[in-house]
Design an enzyme around this catalytic site. Structure first.
Site, PDB file in Angstrom:
ATOM      1  N   ASP A  67     -10.434 -28.528  13.751  1.00  0.00           N
ATOM      2  CA  ASP A  67     -11.731 -28.791  14.078  1.00  0.00           C
ATOM      3  C   ASP A  67     -12.597 -28.784  12.990  1.00  0.00           C
ATOM      4  O   ASP A  67     -12.081 -28.791  11.678  1.00  0.00           O
ATOM      5  CB  ASP A  67     -12.390 -27.351  15.004  1.00  0.00           C
ATOM      6  CG  ASP A  67     -11.426 -26.176  14.373  1.00  0.00           C
ATOM      7  OD1 ASP A  67     -11.393 -25.869  13.197  1.00  0.00           O
ATOM      8  OD2 ASP A  67     -11.346 -25.426  15.165  1.00  0.00           O
ATOM      9  N   ASN A 136     -11.798 -13.453  21.745  1.00  0.00           N
ATOM     10  CA  ASN A 136     -11.948 -13.622  23.224  1.00  0.00           C
ATOM     11  C   ASN A 136     -10.814 -14.807  23.701  1.00  0.00           C
ATOM     12  O   ASN A 136     -11.114 -15.250  24.747  1.00  0.00           O
ATOM     13  CB  ASN A 136     -13.485 -14.434  23.453  1.00  0.00           C
ATOM     14  CG  ASN A 136     -13.420 -15.625  22.745  1.00  0.00           C
ATOM     15  OD1 ASN A 136     -12.544 -16.155  22.191  1.00  0.00           O
ATOM     16  ND2 ASN A 136     -14.671 -16.245  22.793  1.00  0.00           N
ATOM     17  N   HIS A 138      -9.701 -17.642  22.289  1.00  0.00           N
ATOM     18  CA  HIS A 138     -10.199 -19.120  22.079  1.00  0.00           C
ATOM     19  C   HIS A 138      -9.098 -19.450  21.083  1.00  0.00           C
ATOM     20  O   HIS A 138      -8.545 -18.805  20.208  1.00  0.00           O
ATOM     21  CB  HIS A 138     -11.503 -19.336  21.347  1.00  0.00           C
ATOM     22  CG  HIS A 138     -11.621 -18.765  20.068  1.00  0.00           C
ATOM     23  ND1 HIS A 138     -12.753 -17.946  19.580  1.00  0.00           N
ATOM     24  CD2 HIS A 138     -11.341 -19.288  18.781  1.00  0.00           C
ATOM     25  CE1 HIS A 138     -12.734 -17.601  18.417  1.00  0.00           C
ATOM     26  NE2 HIS A 138     -11.966 -18.540  17.772  1.00  0.00           N
ATOM     27  N   GLU A 143     -13.604 -22.153  23.887  1.00  0.00           N
ATOM     28  CA  GLU A 143     -13.882 -21.164  24.243  1.00  0.00           C
ATOM     29  C   GLU A 143     -13.572 -20.890  25.669  1.00  0.00           C
ATOM     30  O   GLU A 143     -13.020 -21.757  26.432  1.00  0.00           O
ATOM     31  CB  GLU A 143     -15.326 -21.049  24.109  1.00  0.00           C
ATOM     32  CG  GLU A 143     -15.995 -21.186  22.784  1.00  0.00           C
ATOM     33  CD  GLU A 143     -15.819 -20.060  21.668  1.00  0.00           C
ATOM     34  OE1 GLU A 143     -15.166 -19.151  22.080  1.00  0.00           O
ATOM     35  OE2 GLU A 143     -16.345 -20.139  20.765  1.00  0.00           O
TER      36      GLU A 143
END
Length: 245
Positions: A67, A136, A138, A143
């Site tokens: 990313d 979380n 990811h 997400e």
């Protein structure tokens, strides 16, 4: 999933680096998928030390990063291109034109996503993908709620993700709100995945990965559907969990 338990972060980094070094020596033209942030920094330090001591060569290696922040140029110290150059590429013998990171400052970021996906296809995908896991769940910047069929795309970063990354910036306000990330389907095309989990803060995420069903609400759960995943977790992350290595 194969699980390797490490003593601590330092041990996890060494085990992971040795694993990558072995793969590079076996396949000098290997295509590596690389990650950024705090988790892989120890790996990169070990790769540099090995290169300097043992001469492991990366001349024929090709890399693809997961990313990049939208709006940050490669010479911005908080960009992932800068991170990779500073923490790895500048210190080994890799050919910079064989290192690929999405470009966050192009005029059309949607087109950049399509171009990056095409580039991966042209190179016939990634042989070994390095991943971390967010609290979380990811992976990359995918997400909770990201479709499992997603390819490289632009994402709106969750507040928790921006907060976690704020330590690399002067303030939370400076953390970009969007990023380009490999999609979940793109990651899953990798022939092999190495997932790194370190620290008590990631313990709950690892527990969910190992015990809950596959669900888009917890992106990392998709890794259960991959045929070749190795998890390297330290004692703080794995404490109390019943695992079968």
């Amino acid at each position: 999933m194969k699980i390797i338990e490490a003593t601590d972060y330092k041990d996890m980094s060494k085990i992971a680096a040795d694993y990558i070094i072995q793969k590079v020596n076996q396949s000098p033209k290997i295509k590596l998928g690389l990650a950024t942030g705090g988790t892989p920094m120890g790996i990169y330090s070990n790769l540099i030390a090995d290169h300097q001591k043992n001469g492991t060569s990366y001349q024929a290696v090709t890399t693809f990063n997961l990313d990049e922040y939208v709006g940050l140029s490669g010479d911005n110290p908080n960009s992932y291109r800068y991170y990779m150059n500073d923490n790895l590429f500048n210190h080994i013998d890799i050919q910079k034109n064989n290192t690929f990171v999405p470009r966050g400052t192009v005029g059309d970021v949607v087109k950049e996503c399509e171009s990056y996906e095409d580039l991966l296809t042209k190179h016939k995908g990634i042989d070994l993908q390095i991943l971390g896991i967010g609290a979380n769940g990811h992976i990359g910047f995918n997400e909770p709620g990201t479709a499992f069929h997603s390819q490289t795309h632009v994402v709106q970063l969750a507040p928790s993700t921006r907060q976690a990354n704020a330590r690399f910036f002067s303030s939370l306000e400076e953390v970009p709100t969007k990023a380009i990330t490999m999609g979940i389907a793109t990651i899953m095309k990798s022939k092999e995945i190495l997932l790194l989990v370190s620290g008590e803060a990631k313990k709950e995420a690892l527990k969910r990965l190992l015990t809950e069903n596959v669900d888009e609400k917890f992106p990392a759960s998709v890794l259960k559907n991959h045929p070749c995943v190795t998890i390297i977790a330290d004692k703080a992350a794995i404490a109390g969990l019943k695992v079968h290595s």
